[in-house]
Design a protein around this motif. Structure first.
Motif, PDB file in Angstrom:
ATOM      1  N   ILE A 110       0.822  -1.203   0.000  1.00 33.76           N
ATOM      2  CA  ILE A 110       0.000   0.000   0.000  1.00 33.76           C
ATOM      3  C   ILE A 110       0.862   1.261   0.000  1.00 33.76           C
ATOM      4  CG2 ILE A 110      -1.739   1.308   1.260  1.00 33.76           C
ATOM      5  CD1 ILE A 110      -2.790  -1.246  -0.105  1.00 33.76           C
ATOM      6  N   ASP A 111       1.943   1.259   0.784  1.00 41.37           N
ATOM      7  CA  ASP A 111       2.770   2.467   0.839  1.00 41.37           C
ATOM      8  C   ASP A 111       3.412   2.757  -0.517  1.00 41.37           C
ATOM      9  OD1 ASP A 111       4.549   0.343   0.913  1.00 41.37           O
ATOM     10  OD2 ASP A 111       5.642   1.044   2.683  1.00 41.37           O
ATOM     11  N   THR A 112       3.848   1.719  -1.224  1.00 43.81           N
ATOM     12  CA  THR A 112       4.436   1.918  -2.549  1.00 43.81           C
ATOM     13  C   THR A 112       3.425   2.587  -3.489  1.00 43.81           C
ATOM     14  OG1 THR A 112       5.851  -0.023  -2.286  1.00 43.81           O
ATOM     15  CG2 THR A 112       5.484   0.752  -4.529  1.00 43.81           C
ATOM     16  N   GLN A 113       2.204   2.088  -3.481  1.00 43.05           N
ATOM     17  CA  GLN A 113       1.187   2.616  -4.391  1.00 43.05           C
ATOM     18  C   GLN A 113       0.798   4.051  -4.037  1.00 43.05           C
ATOM     19  OE1 GLN A 113      -1.895  -0.274  -5.638  1.00 43.05           O
ATOM     20  NE2 GLN A 113      -0.944  -1.710  -4.213  1.00 43.05           N
ATOM     21  N   MET A 114       0.651   4.334  -2.754  1.00 43.59           N
ATOM     22  CA  MET A 114       0.222   5.668  -2.353  1.00 43.59           C
ATOM     23  C   MET A 114       1.346   6.685  -2.527  1.00 43.59           C
ATOM     24  SD  MET A 114      -2.297   4.955   0.913  1.00 43.59           S
ATOM     25  CE  MET A 114      -3.101   6.549   0.768  1.00 43.59           C
ATOM     26  N   ILE A 115       2.577   6.304  -2.157  1.00 42.44           N
ATOM     27  CA  ILE A 115       3.701   7.236  -2.306  1.00 42.44           C
ATOM     28  C   ILE A 115       3.941   7.560  -3.771  1.00 42.44           C
ATOM     29  CG2 ILE A 115       6.215   7.428  -2.048  1.00 42.44           C
ATOM     30  CD1 ILE A 115       5.874   5.891   0.634  1.00 42.44           C
ATOM     31  N   GLU A 116       3.848   6.549  -4.644  1.00 44.59           N
ATOM     32  CA  GLU A 116       4.006   6.794  -6.080  1.00 44.59           C
ATOM     33  C   GLU A 116       2.911   7.722  -6.598  1.00 44.59           C
ATOM     34  OE1 GLU A 116       4.193   3.108  -8.166  1.00 44.59           O
ATOM     35  OE2 GLU A 116       6.278   2.709  -7.596  1.00 44.59           O
ATOM     36  N   GLU A 147       1.167   1.019  10.320  1.00 40.44           N
ATOM     37  CA  GLU A 147       1.357  -0.416  10.093  1.00 40.44           C
ATOM     38  C   GLU A 147       0.680  -0.848   8.801  1.00 40.44           C
ATOM     39  OE1 GLU A 147       0.106  -2.688  13.471  1.00 40.44           O
ATOM     40  OE2 GLU A 147       0.968  -1.255  14.895  1.00 40.44           O
ATOM     41  N   ARG A 148      -0.506  -0.318   8.541  1.00 40.16           N
ATOM     42  CA  ARG A 148      -1.263  -0.728   7.359  1.00 40.16           C
ATOM     43  C   ARG A 148      -0.578  -0.310   6.064  1.00 40.16           C
ATOM     44  NH1 ARG A 148      -4.961  -4.728   7.850  1.00 40.16           N
ATOM     45  NH2 ARG A 148      -6.332  -4.429   9.630  1.00 40.16           N
ATOM     46  N   LEU A 149       0.212   0.740   6.105  1.00 36.68           N
ATOM     47  CA  LEU A 149       0.921   1.160   4.897  1.00 36.68           C
ATOM     48  C   LEU A 149       1.854   0.062   4.386  1.00 36.68           C
ATOM     49  CD1 LEU A 149       1.871   4.899   5.561  1.00 36.68           C
ATOM     50  CD2 LEU A 149       0.497   4.044   3.664  1.00 36.68           C
ATOM     51  N   SER A 150       2.345  -0.773   5.290  1.00 35.42           N
ATOM     52  CA  SER A 150       3.293  -1.815   4.900  1.00 35.42           C
ATOM     53  C   SER A 150       2.606  -3.097   4.440  1.00 35.42           C
ATOM     54  CB  SER A 150       4.226  -2.144   6.077  1.00 35.42           C
ATOM     55  OG  SER A 150       4.939  -0.981   6.486  1.00 35.42           O
ATOM     56  N   ALA A 151       1.279  -3.110   4.418  1.00 37.89           N
ATOM     57  CA  ALA A 151       0.539  -4.319   4.050  1.00 37.89           C
ATOM     58  C   ALA A 151       0.284  -4.376   2.543  1.00 37.89           C
ATOM     59  CB  ALA A 151      -0.782  -4.374   4.814  1.00 37.89           C
ATOM     60  N   TYR A 152      -0.099  -5.562   2.083  1.00 35.33           N
ATOM     61  CA  TYR A 152      -0.499  -5.781   0.694  1.00 35.33           C
ATOM     62  C   TYR A 152      -2.031  -5.781   0.616  1.00 35.33           C
ATOM     63  CZ  TYR A 152       4.278  -7.114  -0.555  1.00 35.33           C
ATOM     64  OH  TYR A 152       5.627  -7.100  -0.793  1.00 35.33           O
ATOM     65  N   GLY A 159     -13.966  -4.325   2.444  1.00 35.71           N
ATOM     66  CA  GLY A 159     -14.319  -2.977   2.875  1.00 35.71           C
ATOM     67  C   GLY A 159     -13.095  -2.127   3.155  1.00 35.71           C
ATOM     68  N   MET A 160     -12.054  -2.735   3.728  1.00 33.68           N
ATOM     69  CA  MET A 160     -10.816  -1.998   4.004  1.00 33.68           C
ATOM     70  C   MET A 160     -10.118  -1.605   2.703  1.00 33.68           C
ATOM     71  SD  MET A 160     -10.036  -1.648   7.341  1.00 33.68           S
ATOM     72  CE  MET A 160      -8.374  -2.034   7.849  1.00 33.68           C
ATOM     73  N   ARG A 161     -10.133  -2.510   1.718  1.00 40.38           N
ATOM     74  CA  ARG A 161      -9.544  -2.167   0.418  1.00 40.38           C
ATOM     75  C   ARG A 161     -10.264  -0.980  -0.199  1.00 40.38           C
ATOM     76  NH1 ARG A 161      -8.784  -7.960  -0.386  1.00 40.38           N
ATOM     77  NH2 ARG A 161     -10.806  -8.111  -1.433  1.00 40.38           N
ATOM     78  N   GLN A 162     -11.591  -0.938  -0.050  1.00 41.57           N
ATOM     79  CA  GLN A 162     -12.336   0.191  -0.612  1.00 41.57           C
ATOM     80  C   GLN A 162     -11.964   1.482   0.092  1.00 41.57           C
ATOM     81  OE1 GLN A 162     -13.466   1.637  -3.088  1.00 41.57           O
ATOM     82  NE2 GLN A 162     -15.410   0.586  -3.423  1.00 41.57           N
ATOM     83  N   ARG A 163     -11.722   1.419   1.395  1.00 41.74           N
ATOM     84  CA  ARG A 163     -11.316   2.627   2.115  1.00 41.74           C
ATOM     85  C   ARG A 163      -9.938   3.106   1.654  1.00 41.74           C
ATOM     86  NH1 ARG A 163     -12.380   1.418   8.352  1.00 41.74           N
ATOM     87  NH2 ARG A 163     -12.932  -0.705   7.746  1.00 41.74           N
ATOM     88  N   VAL A 164      -9.040   2.172   1.343  1.00 44.30           N
ATOM     89  CA  VAL A 164      -7.726   2.554   0.810  1.00 44.30           C
ATOM     90  C   VAL A 164      -7.900   3.244  -0.539  1.00 44.30           C
ATOM     91  CG1 VAL A 164      -5.511   1.703  -0.038  1.00 44.30           C
ATOM     92  CG2 VAL A 164      -6.495   0.730   2.039  1.00 44.30           C
ATOM     93  N   ALA A 165      -8.766   2.690  -1.389  1.00 44.59           N
ATOM     94  CA  ALA A 165      -9.006   3.300  -2.703  1.00 44.59           C
ATOM     95  C   ALA A 165      -9.567   4.712  -2.562  1.00 44.59           C
ATOM     96  CB  ALA A 165      -9.959   2.422  -3.514  1.00 44.59           C
TER      97      ALA A 165
END
Length: 325
Positions: A110-116, A147-152, A159-165
């Motif tokens: 998640i961190d890779t995708q958001m930072i990019e 912690e969640r930033l380091s997850a896949y 529901g959590m994936r939708q919140r990340v999106a």
């Protein structure tokens, strides 16, 4: 500052198939002002999502924008070069998809995708991009965001994936967000939290929002204006309280009447008779006439768009002027 963020005029999006042309969006017009929220509602297959994809230039063959204009802050998006559109997407215009995996890459953290995403449109350090990403996750109610930033993505629930999106869409505080039923998979508590956050985003930063949904209860508490679509066309539009309290189009009235909470206890659920017609074989005239109890021979012609007052736009020969919702 007085110019609407988005102005759509006579938009037509068609899909050319072997057995005919699907007019998924047909002569659709609306505008969204800075800091305002438009609810785009209708049954499945009414053209809501295709309208959203058209705004971002995400229509793939055999689909194409057959006509009309989409102006974002005065800039014409129809016919704009793909390179320019990419500069706007995710930065000034964001989309929240119904399926979060249309946003998330399953093999990247998640961190890779958001930072990019942050660094693609902003010249900031990796530490600053990570801070913005962490704050965005916290904004949509994800606990322990560091912690969640380091997850896949596979380590999150749906529901959590939708919140990340949704958090990714909020990263750049865009001028326009197109949200395609983004809270359908979320529980009501998280849904309420996210609706509150997007309302604050609109109020504090002037973000214009198009909220595509079939859930009238969400639109009632969220939107400033509403546009009701049926068979690729907007059949009624206006201020949300006016349309929901006093619907004029028989289809709008049927949608509101179909909400279970509006039925008397023990009474049979009200429903709209029939099925949505195939967009490959629409009846002539008003597409709703075969399901409408008020239809007459006049409805075999295309109803014009009228303005019956109260900032309302209507496409109907026989509005329900005498019937309350």
């Amino acid at each position: 500052m007085n110019e609407p963020t988005l102005v759509v005029r006579d938009l037509a999006t068609h899909f050319t198939l072997r057995n005919g042309v699907v007019r998924a969006v047909d002569n659709v017009s609306f505008s969204v002002d800075r800091g305002k929220i438009l609810g785009l509602v209708g049954e499945s297959g009414s053209g809501k999502s295709v309208t959203g994809f058209s705004i971002l230039g995400l229509i793939d063959p055999p689909g194409h924008i057959a006509g009309g204009s989409i102006k974002f802050l005065g800039r014409e998006l129809v016919g704009m070069a793909e390179r320019e559109l990419r500069g706007l997407r995710g930065n000034r215009i964001a989309m929240i998809f119904q399926d979060p995996m249309m946003t998330l890459n399953p093999v990247l953290r998640i961190d890779t995708q958001m930072i990019e995403t942050v660094q693609a449109h902003a010249d900031v350090s990796q530490a600053e991009a990570r801070r913005r990403s962490r704050d965005a996750l916290g904004m949509v109610g994800i606990p322990s965001p560091d912690e969640r930033l380091s997850a896949y993505p596979h380590q999150f629930s749906g529901g959590m994936r939708q919140r990340v999106a949704i958090a990714i869409a909020l990263l750049h505080q865009p001028d326009l967000i197109v949200a395609d039923e983004p809270t359908t998979a979320l529980d009501v508590t998280i849904q309420a939290q996210i609706l509150s956050e997007v309302q604050k985003l609109a109020a504090n930063f002037g973000t214009a929002l198009i909220w595509i949904t079939h859930d009238l209860s969400v639109v009632a508490g969220l939107a400033d204006e509403i546009a009701v679509m049926y068979a690729g066309r907007i059949v009624e539009a206006g201020r949300v309280e006016s349309v929901l309290d006093r619907p004029l189009h028989p289809y709008t009235h049927g949608l509101i009447g179909s909400v279970p909470s509006r039925n008397r206890r023990g009474a049979r659920l009200r429903q709209i008779p029939g099925m949505t017609p195939s967009l490959l074989d629409l009846p002539p005239g008003c597409a709703f006439r075969l399901r409408c109890a008020r239809a007459t021979a006049a409805c075999e012609q295309d109803p014009p768009i009228t303005a019956p007052g109260d900032d309302r736009l209507l496409r109907c020969f026989h509005p329900q002027l005498d019937v309350a919702a």
